[in-house]
Design a protein around this motif. Structure first.
Motif, short mmCIF file in Angstrom:
data_model
loop_
_atom_site.label_atom_id
_atom_site.label_comp_id
_atom_site.label_asym_id
_atom_site.label_seq_id
_atom_site.Cartn_x
_atom_site.Cartn_y
_atom_site.Cartn_z
N ILE A 712 0.80 -1.28 -0.05
CA ILE A 712 0.07 -0.12 0.02
C ILE A 712 1.00 1.24 0.23
N ALA A 716 -1.72 6.03 -2.11
CA ALA A 716 -3.30 5.68 -1.83
C ALA A 716 -3.68 5.86 -0.23
N LEU A 720 -6.81 8.16 0.74
CA LEU A 720 -7.90 8.00 1.89
C LEU A 720 -8.08 9.17 2.78
N PHE A 727 -9.92 1.16 3.71
CA PHE A 727 -9.16 0.57 2.54
C PHE A 727 -10.08 -0.43 1.85
N ALA A 728 -9.70 -0.70 0.72
CA ALA A 728 -10.41 -1.63 -0.01
C ALA A 728 -10.28 -3.07 0.37
N GLU A 729 -11.29 -3.85 0.26
CA GLU A 729 -11.09 -5.25 0.59
C GLU A 729 -9.85 -5.89 0.49
N GLY A 730 -8.98 -6.01 -0.69
CA GLY A 730 -7.99 -6.29 -1.28
C GLY A 730 -6.84 -5.84 -0.30
N ASP A 731 -6.69 -4.65 0.01
CA ASP A 731 -5.91 -4.10 0.73
C ASP A 731 -5.91 -4.64 2.20
N CYS A 732 -7.28 -5.00 2.91
CA CYS A 732 -7.39 -5.29 4.07
C CYS A 732 -7.13 -6.58 4.25
N CYS A 763 -7.83 -1.86 9.06
CA CYS A 763 -8.93 -2.33 8.12
C CYS A 763 -10.08 -1.79 8.70
N PRO A 765 -13.49 0.31 8.52
CA PRO A 765 -13.94 0.92 7.36
C PRO A 765 -14.19 2.41 7.56
N GLN A 774 -21.09 7.83 7.60
CA GLN A 774 -21.29 6.45 7.02
C GLN A 774 -22.43 5.55 8.06
#
Length: 868
Positions: A712, A716, A720, A727-732, A763, A765, A774
Motif C-alpha cells: 500500500i 493510496a 484515503l 481501505f479496499a477489501e483487497g488491501d485489508c 482495516c 471502514p 457513514q
C-alpha cells in the motif's frame, strides 16, 4: 453505591503514579476535568477475581485495566489503543472497573474511620477488626459495626445504666439459666442503688434486660440479613393519595405550589390537582412488581405532598418468625433439653397460651419468654421501620440508576446523529407575541450571516398549535392576511439571498405554526421550493445556552433573542458540535431528571458525551473550545489554550504540533493524540497522512512497515485521508495476512502490545474522516405543512416516524402531528428479540393504534414492514 471489592492500599513496590492534582481553587465541573493519575491504591487479588467473574473477563485483563487507569490513562484511550492488555473491553466495562476501584477506596476509608472510632472508645478487639476488614460492602460493614454503636437516649442504654448489660450478655451467649438470671438481676439492683420508683425492681430489670437483648438482636448482622431477606420476599408497596390533594380542583396543591423548592414543572403538577398521579392514588403491589418509572412517579408525588408511600410485609408473622429463628439466644436455648424448637416457634409467633408442663420445660420457658419478647420487639420496634425504609431507599436507588442509564443510552444516538454538510441553514426559534426568531448560518464554518424576526398572526386560542394539541388551524384566516404574507416573504428572501438549503425549526411552543409558515415560505421562494426542505429540531436547552456566558463569547454580535435560533440551526448542521455546549441533563432525552441525583447523572452523561466524542473524533483546527474540552484528557483550560494557539500561530500541520501547546504535556498528548484529526486545508496533501486516521502516533512506525509489506503506497493513504472511509477489501486482506507474522523489517512492535489490534484498526471502514456520515442516513427533511392530531385516524401509517425519547416502558415517537405517540414496550416484544430496539433519532414505520384527542395522546404499533 457500595462496593463488594475489597480495597488494598498501594504497597511501596507498586508502580509510581505520575501526574499532579489540580488545585482546589481551580476545580471545574466533572465534565471539564482532565483525568489525573490516582494515588489511592489498587484492588486486591481477591477483588480482581471477583470483579473478573462479574464481568466475564480474565483476571489478568482486569489487572491490566486497573494498572492503566492508575497510570492516568483515559477510558477511551484504553478502549481503543490498549486492547491486548484489557481483552478488548468496551468503555462501559472499563468504567465499571474504575467505579469498583473508587468504591473500594470509599469502603477502605469508611472501615478506617470505624476502626478509629472503636479504638477511641476501647471497644475494638482483634476479632472485630478482622470482621470489619473482611466486610465486602458498605452495607455489610455497617451491619458489623451496628452492635458496637452507642445511642445515649435509647431504651437499651437506659437499661444498661441500671446494670442490665451483664445479664443480657450472659443470655446472649446462653451461659445463664433462670435462677442465675434472677441472681444477676438482684446483684444489678443492689449495685445500681436505684429505688423501686426508678426501675430498681427485679421485674423492671427483667424488662430492661429484654430491651438490651432486643437492641442486640436488631443489631446482629445475621438477624438483620434474615429479616431483610424475609421482608423483600413478602414486601408490599402501598401508595395512597393525601386527603383533598387529588380532587382535581387544584386547591389542595396550593401550599406545595408556593413552596420555595417547587420548580415550575412541579408547581404546575400541583396546580392541576395532580392529574398525573391519579394512577397511584390507590396503588398496591408486591415489591417485585413495581416498575422503575412507578417508583420515580410515586416519589415525585410524595415530594409534592400529593401521595403517601409505604413498604410493609404482606405476612408480618413470617418475618417475625425469621427474626426469631436467627436470634442467637433463642436458637441456643431452644436446642437445650426441654426447650423444644417447636415451643420456640410457637412463642415467636405469639402462641404464649401453650405453657409447658414438665419442670425442665418450665425452667426453659422462663428464659424463652424474655428472649422471644426481645426478638419480637427487635422486629416490631427496631427492624421493621428501619428495614422498610432501607427497602424503599434501595428500590428508589435502583430506579434512579435505571433512569440514568436510560438517559445515557438516549443521549448517545442524539450526539451521533449525522451532520448536514455543504449548505447554509436557516434556524427558526418559534414564539408567540414576540414572533419567530430567525438566523442563518453559513456552510462549513456555521458563522451567522443574517438574523431577523417575523410576527405572523397568533393562532386562535385552543387551536392546538402551541404544542400540537387536538385541533388544527389550517385554512384559518390567520394564514391569509397581510401579516402572514409579510412573514412568508421575509423567510423566502432570507432563503434566496443566502443560499439556504435547509431550515431547522425548533420543536418548542408554537412549533406547529412555525412549520406551516416555513412550508409556505418554501413554496414562495424563487426556486418554488426546489430541493429546499425543513426539519424539526430538538430545541431543549437552546434558551439556557442563549443566556450563557459561552453564547455571549461566541455570538457577541448577535442579539440575545436570536442566539437560540443560531443554536437550532447549528444543531441541524452539526449536532455533536452544538449539543456539547449544553448541559446533558437539559437535553430532555430521559425521564424524571429532576428527581435524579445530579452528581451521578452528570458523571454518567459526561461519560456518554466523552464516548461519543471519542467515537467521532475531532477535527482539531476547526473545533470550538466547547468541543475540544470534551475530548478525554483535555479540560476547559487546556482546550482554550489549544484553541488560542491555533488562532494565533495558525492551523496545526501535524499531531506532533500538539506538543507545542502550553499545558499539553507528555501524558496528555498520549491520551488525546489519537482522537484529534488533522485535515488538509484547500485540498493540499498532508505531511503525515496518518494524522487524518485513528492510528495513534505511537504506532506510526509499525503502521508504515505494514503498509510497505502489504504493498500500500503513500499515494493510496493520501487519497484515503482526503476522501475518508477505509481501505479496499483487497488491501485489508493483505494487511490481515500480516497480523500473525513477525514485525515487518524487524521493526519494533506497537506500544499497545498487539499487531493484530493495529491491523484491525487499519482495516476499520471508519479509519479516516467523520464516521457519522457513514453510520446513519442524513436528517429527514420535508416540505409539506404539518398535520394535526385531529387528522389522525386509527390505522394511519407513518413511514418516517422518528424516535424522540426512550423509556423502559416504551418509545416516544414523533409522527409529525405535534404530539409524540407512545410505542409501548409490549409492541416491541411482539416482533421478537432478534430485531434491535430503535434508539433516539431512529427512523421507523409505525401505525396509529388509538387516538385520544381530549388528552392529546396517540398510541402506536409497529408496522409489519418497519425498518430502522
Amino acid at each position: 453505591g457500595a462496593s463488594k471489592y475489597v480495597y488494598m492500599k498501594r504497597s511501596a513496590t507498586a508502580p509510581a503514579v505520575s501526574g499532579t492534582k489540580r488545585p482546589k481553587a481551580a476545580a471545574d465541573p466533572p465534565s471539564e476535568r482532565a483525568p489525573v493519575a490516582r494515588d489511592a491504591g489498587i484492588l486486591s487479588a481477591a477483588a480482581v477475581r471477583a470483579l473478573a467473574s462479574d464481568l466475564d473477563a480474565l483476571p489478568t485483563h482486569v489487572e491490566g485495566c486497573v494498572r492503566l487507569l492508575a497510570e492516568g490513562h483515559t477510558v477511551p484511550f484504553i478502549a481503543r489503543y490498549r486492547q491486548p492488555e484489557t481483552g478488548g473491553m468496551a468503555p462501559p466495562l472499563l468504567r465499571r472497573i474504575d467505579a469498583a476501584s473508587r468504591d473500594a477506596a470509599s469502603l477502605a476509608a469508611r472501615c478506617d474511620a470505624v476502626v478509629a472510632a472503636l479504638r477511641k472508645t476501647d471497644r475494638l478487639t482483634a476479632q472485630l477488626e478482622a470482621a470489619l476488614r473482611a466486610a465486602p460492602t458498605l452495607a455489610a460493614l455497617e451491619d458489623v459495626y451496628a452492635p458496637h454503636k452507642s445511642k445515649p437516649c435509647s431504651l437499651a442504654e437506659r437499661a444498661r445504666a441500671l446494670g442490665c448489660e451483664p445479664a443480657a450478655q450472659a443470655m446472649w451467649r446462653a451461659t445463664i439459666d433462670d435462677s442465675g438470671l434472677s441472681q444477676a438481676l438482684r446483684a444489678a439492683a443492689a449495685g445500681s442503688g436505684a429505688r423501686s420508683s426508678e426501675g430498681g425492681t427485679e421485674a423492671a430489670l427483667r424488662e430492661g434486660t429484654q430491651k438490651v437483648l432486643a437492641e442486640m438482636t436488631a443489631r446482629s448482622p445475621a438477624v438483620r440479613e434474615a429479616a431483610r431477606g424475609a421482608l423483600r420476599r413478602c414486601a408490599l408497596v402501598k401508595c395512597t393519595a393525601v386527603a383533598g390533594k387529588l380532587s382535581g380542583s387544584g386547591s389542595g396543591g396550593a401550599g406545595a405550589a408556593s413552596s420555595k423548592k417547587a420548580s415550575t414543572a412541579t408547581a404546575a403538577a400541583v396546580a392541576s390537582g395532580g392529574e398525573n398521579f391519579r394512577d397511584y392514588a390507590d396503588f398496591e403491589r408486591p415489591l417485585s412488581a413495581v416498575s422503575s418509572h412507578a417508583w420515580l412517579a410515586m416519589h415525585r408525588g410524595v415530594e409534592l405532598k400529593l401521595l403517601r408511600l409505604s413498604v410493609a410485609p404482606r405476612d408480618e408473622a413470617s418475618v417475625a418468625a425469621a427474626v426469631a429463628r436467627a436470634c442467637p439466644p433463642l436458637r441456643s436455648y431452644s436446642a437445650r433439653p426441654g426447650g423444644g424448637h417447636r415451643l420456640c416457634l410457637a412463642l415467636a409467633e405469639g402462641a404464649r397460651d401453650s405453657l409447658p408442663t414438665t419442670h425442665s420445660q418450665v425452667r426453659t420457658h422462663r428464659l424463652l419468654v424474655p428472649c422471644t419478647g426481645a426478638a419480637a420487639e427487635a422486629w416490631s420496634r427496631l427492624l421493621k421501620p428501619s428495614l422498610a425504609r432501607e427497602v424503599q431507599r434501595r428500590a428508589l436507588e435502583a430506579a434512579r440508576s435505571e433512569a440514568i442509564e436510560c438517559f445515557a443510552a438516549n443521549l448517545s444516538p442524539l450526539l451521533l446523529a449525522p451532520p448536514l454538510r455543504g449548505t447554509a441553514v436557516l434556524g427558526v426559534d418559534p414564539g408567540f407575541a414576540h414572533g419567530h426568531k430567525l438566523a442563518v448560518v453559513s456552510a462549513g464554518t456555521a458563522s451567522v450571516t443574517a438574523h431577523a424576526t417575523v410576527k405572523p398572526p397568533l393562532p386562535p386560542r385552543g387551536s392546538g398549535s402551541s404544542g400540537g394539541g387536538a385541533g388544527g388551524s389550517r385554512g384559518s384566516s390567520v394564514h391569509d392576511g397581510a401579516a402572514w404574507g409579510e412573514a412568508v416573504r421575509v423567510i423566502a428572501e432570507l432563503c434566496d439571498s443566502h443560499g439556504v438549503g435547509a431550515v431547522a425549526v425548533g420543536d418548542g411552543q408554537n412549533s406547529r405554526e412555525a412549520q406551516r409558515l416555513v412550508a409556505a415560505a418554501i413554496a414562495a421562494t424563487r426556486r418554488g421550493g426546489g430541493r429546499l426542505r425543513y426539519a424539526v429540531v430538538r430545541e431543549n436547552g437552546a434558551s439556557i445556552y442563549s443566556a450563557s456566558d459561552l453564547a455571549a463569547a461566541e455570538l457577541g454580535e448577535v442579539p440575545l433573542q436570536h442566539r437560540a435560533a443560531v443554536s437550532i440551526a447549528r444543531r441541524l448542521a452539526d449536532p455533536l458540535s452544538e449539543f456539547v455546549k449544553i448541559e446533558p441533563a437539559a437535553l430532555g432525552v430521559g425521564m424524571y431528571q429532576r428527581d435524579l441525583p445530579a452528581k451521578e447523572l452528570g458523571a454518567r452523561l459526561d461519560a456518554a458525551v466523552e464516548d461519543a466524542v471519542a467515537a467521532v473524533g475531532v477535527e482539531v483546527n476547526g473545533a470550538s473550545p466547547s468541543l475540544l474540552q470534551r475530548v478525554a484528557g483535555l479540560n476547559r483550560k487546556t482546550a482554550s489554550a489549544l484553541r488560542a494557539h491555533i488562532d494565533t500561530a495558525g492551523e496545526l500541520s501535524s499531531r506532533e504540533s500538539l506538543r507545542q501547546v502550553p499545558g499539553i504535556g507528555p501524558k496528555t498528548y498520549v491520551n488525546i493524540a489519537g482522537f484529534l484529526r488533522i485535515t488538509a486545508s484547500d485540498g493540499a496533501p498532508l505531511a503525515e497522512p496518518l494524522d487524518a486516521t485513528r492510528v495513534h502516533p505511537e504506532a506510526y512506525a509499525e503502521a508504515r512497515a505494514l503498509f510497505a509489506a502489504a504493498g500500500i503506497g503513500s499515494g493510496a493513504l493520501g487519497q484515503l485521508a482526503r476522501r475518508g472511509g477505509g481501505f479496499a477489501e483487497g488491501d485489508c486482506a493483505r494487511l490481515r495476512a500480516l497480523a500473525a507474522a513477525p514485525a515487518p523489517g524487524g521493526g519494533a512492535a506497537s506500544p499497545g502490545g498487539g499487531r493484530a489490534a493495529l491491523v484491525e484498526l487499519l482495516c476499520d471502514p471508519l479509519l479516516c474522516g467523520d464516521p457519522r456520515e457513514q453510520l446513519a442516513p442524513p436528517p429527514q427533511l420535508v416540505a409539506s405543512a404539518p398535520r394535526s392530531l385531529a387528522d389522525v385516524r386509527a390505522g394511519d401509517v407513518f413511514e418516517h416516524a422518528v424516535v424522540k425519547n426512550a423509556a423502559p416502558f416504551g418509545l416516544f415517537v414523533d409522527v409529525g402531528v405535534g404530539s409524540d405517540g407512545l410505542l409501548h414496550a409490549s409492541e416491541l416484544k411482539k416482533h421478537g428479540s432478534g430485531r434491535p430496539v430503535p434508539t433516539v433519532g431512529a427512523s421507523i414505520c409505525v401505525t396509529a393504534k388509538a387516538v385520544d384527542i381530549n388528552r392529546g395522546r396517540l398510541s402506536l404499533a409497529l408496522h409489519p414492514v418497519w425498518c430502522l
